[in-house]
Enzyme design. Structure first.
Site, PDB file in Angstrom:
ATOM      1  N   GLU A  76      36.552  45.042  52.312  1.00  0.00           N
ATOM      2  CA  GLU A  76      37.207  45.551  51.105  1.00  0.00           C
ATOM      3  C   GLU A  76      38.407  46.419  51.477  1.00  0.00           C
ATOM      4  OE1 GLU A  76      36.784  44.641  48.155  1.00  0.00           O
ATOM      5  OE2 GLU A  76      34.709  44.048  47.783  1.00  0.00           O
ATOM      6  N   HIS A 109      35.546  48.963  44.555  1.00  0.00           N
ATOM      7  CA  HIS A 109      34.534  48.265  45.351  1.00  0.00           C
ATOM      8  C   HIS A 109      34.130  49.088  46.574  1.00  0.00           C
ATOM      9  CE1 HIS A 109      36.295  44.294  43.531  1.00  0.00           C
ATOM     10  NE2 HIS A 109      35.663  45.049  42.637  1.00  0.00           N
ATOM     11  N   TYR A 115      28.548  54.677  46.982  1.00  0.00           N
ATOM     12  CA  TYR A 115      27.492  55.029  46.020  1.00  0.00           C
ATOM     13  C   TYR A 115      26.138  54.456  46.455  1.00  0.00           C
ATOM     14  CZ  TYR A 115      25.012  55.098  41.489  1.00  0.00           C
ATOM     15  OH  TYR A 115      24.098  55.293  40.486  1.00  0.00           O
ATOM     16  N   GLU A 211      36.330  39.812  41.478  1.00  0.00           N
ATOM     17  CA  GLU A 211      36.806  38.897  42.513  1.00  0.00           C
ATOM     18  C   GLU A 211      37.193  37.542  41.925  1.00  0.00           C
ATOM     19  OE1 GLU A 211      37.579  40.050  45.155  1.00  0.00           O
ATOM     20  OE2 GLU A 211      36.256  41.685  45.697  1.00  0.00           O
TER      21      GLU A 211
END
Length: 333
Positions: A76, A109, A115, A211
Site C-alpha cells: 500500500e 488503507h 488499526y 481498489e
C-alpha cells in the site's frame, strides 16, 4: 488555454482546470470514489480480538492473517509513493483529481493496517518487516520497485516516446499488476476467514471496493494512452507488459504456497493458480491485449457473495455504511 485531455501534457505544474469536462470518465470515477467514504475505526474489532486471544484461530489461520497484513503494509505504501511520482507526469486535470483522491485512499488503507495491528496487539516488526524477511513477499516488492525506480531520477520526463513508455509501464505495474493482481489473493484469503475475523473482513470489503474503482481508472487511463499515443503502444511494448503480468502471476502463486503451506478452509495453493490466471485474463481483456491463459475459471465463486456488504451488515451489531454502487466488484470476481 483550451483543455486538450492529453494524458502526458507538457505543463506539469499548471492550474488543474476541471471544466469543461474532456475526460469525464475520470471525473465520474472520482465522484464514485468520493461516495465510498469509510473509516477503519468505525468497524468494531471485538470478535476479532476475542478470537485472536483464544484458541478460536489455529496457527495456519494466524499465519494467513500476519502474512497478508505484512504484504499489504509494504505494498500500500509502494502504491501511494509511486502515485505521487506518476501524478507529476499525468497532467490531465480530471485524472489528477481522481489520483489525488486515490492518494487519500491509499493512506486510509495504511490506516487500516495500523488499526488492525493495534487492535490485535501484533508484533509490529513481524508485520512491517515482512517485505524484508519473507522471501515470497520480498520478491513481489522487489519486482515492483525494480520496474518503476527510473521514474524518480532527476532527468526523467515524458517528452520523448521512451519517457511516455516508461510512465505507462509504471501505471500498468501499479494499477494492473499490484492493485489488480497482487492484492487479490490476499483479499480472498482474509475473506475466507470472515466468520472468525469479521472486523478485518469488513475492512477488506471496503478496501476491495476502493481498489475496484482504482482498477477501473487504471484500465481507462491506459486505454486512453493507447488511443493518444499509438506509437508507444506497439507489439513489442505489449509483449513486454504481458511478460510483466506473467511474472507477477508466478510470484503470486509462490506467495500462495508460502501462506498456505498445507491448505486451510477449503483453500489450497493450487487453487490460486487458476484464480490468478482468471484475474490476469480479466485485466488483459480490459486492455484489449491478446494474450490469455488457458485456465479461465474462478475457483472462489463465493467471493461475490462475501463482498456484498449490504447482505453482511447487521444493524444492531455495527454502523451501517452503505456504498452507492453495490455491484462495483461484480466483474472482478
Amino acid at each position: 488555454m483550451a483543455k486538450t485531455g492529453e494524458i502526458f501534457g507538457k505543463e506539469t505544474a499548471g492550474v488543474n482546470q476541471i471544466l469543461p469536462h474532456v475526460n469525464s470518465w475520470a471525473w465520474d470515477l472520482y465522484r464514485k470514489g468520493k461516495n465510498n467514504n469509510w473509516n477503519p475505526e468505525e468497524v468494531p474489532m471485538t470478535k476479532d480480538i476475542q478470537n485472536w486471544k483464544s484458541d478460536a484461530l489455529n496457527d495456519d489461520e494466524r499465519l494467513i492473517i500476519k502474512r497478508c497484513l505484512g504484504f499489504f503494509a509494504g505494498s500500500e505504501s509502494l502504491v501511494g509513493n509511486n502515485l505521487f511520482t506518476l501524478f507529476k507526469y499525468i497532467t490531465d486535470p480530471e485524472c489528477r483529481q481522481f489520483m489525488a483522491r486515490q492518494m487519500y485512499e491509499e493512506c486510509l488503507h495504511n490506516d487500516t493496517i495500523v488499526y488492525i495491528c493495534d487492535s490485535l496487539d501484533l508484533d509490529i516488526n513481524e508485520v512491517y518487516e515482512a517485505y524484508e524477511n519473507i522471501p515470497a513477499i520480498k520478491a513481489k516488492d522487489d519486482f515492483l520497485m525494480k520496474v518503476t525506480s527510473d521514474l524518480n531520477r532527476s532527468d526523467f520526463d515524458t517528452d520523448s516516446a521512451e519517457g511516455k513508455r516508461e510512465a505507462t509501464k509504471a501505471a500498468f505495474l501499479y494499477y494492473i499488476v499490484c492493485e489488480g493482481t497482487f492484492f487479490y489473493s490476499g483479499f480472498a484469503m482474509l475473506l475466507a476467514l470472515s466468520e472468525k475475523i469479521p472486523g478485518i473482513a469488513e475492512q477488506i470489503q471496503y478496501t476491495l471496493r476502493d481498489e475496484s474503482i482504482h482498477i477501473q481508472f487504471g484500465t481507462s487511463v491506459l486505454n486512453k494512452i493507447k488511443e493518444q499515443y499509438p506509437d508507444i503502444w506497439n507489439s513489442d511494448f505489449e509483449k513486454e507488459l504481458t511478460g510483466l503480468l506473467q511474472e507477477a502471476v508466478k510470484l503470486e502463486i509462490d506467495y500462495a504456497k508460502e501462506v498456505l503451506p498445507t491448505g486451510i478452509l477449503g483453500l489450497n495453493a493450487d487453487m490460486f493458480v487458476d484464480y490468478m490466471e482468471f484475474i490476469a485474463n480479466r485485466r488483459l481483456e480490459g486492455l484489449g491485449m491478446s494474450f490469455r491463459y488457458d485456465s479461465n475459471k474462478n475457483p472462489f465463486p463465493w467471493l461475490s457473495e462475501t463482498i456484498d456488504l449490504d447482505k453482511q451488515k447487521n444493524f444492531f451489531e455495527t454502523k451501517v455504511t452503505e456504498y452507492q454502487n453495490a455491484g462495483a466488484l461484480d466483474d472482478d470476481f
